[in-house]
Design a protein around this motif. Structure first.
Motif: not given
Length: 75
Positions: A8-16, A20-26, A63-69
């Protein structure tokens, strides 16, 4: 450092969390890489993607996430 267990890791806005991560990324988590003793990973591998984790720092740490196949299909 490359690890194959979710951390698990955190920013000021969210704890991942893993869920949660798998749901966000699918997609399903496989591994993550931390650089230079950072507490937020730089890259996260899933079954179908390499996810680049970009730090955004303005008013607060986020943070933001960029998905690359991982295996793009060329026709």
């Amino acid at each position: 450092m490359l690890i194959c267990e979710w951390r698990d890791f955190s920013t000021d806005a969210e704890t991942y969390t893993l869920g949660l991560f798998e749901k966000m990324i699918g997609d399903e988590f496989e591994a993550m890489m931390f650089e230079d003793d950072q507490d937020i990973p730089s890259y996260i591998w899933t079954v179908n993607y390499v996810v680049i984790v970009k730090r955004n720092t303005r008013m607060y740490n986020d943070i933001s996430f960029t998905k690359i196949p991982r295996n793009p299909v060329c026709e």
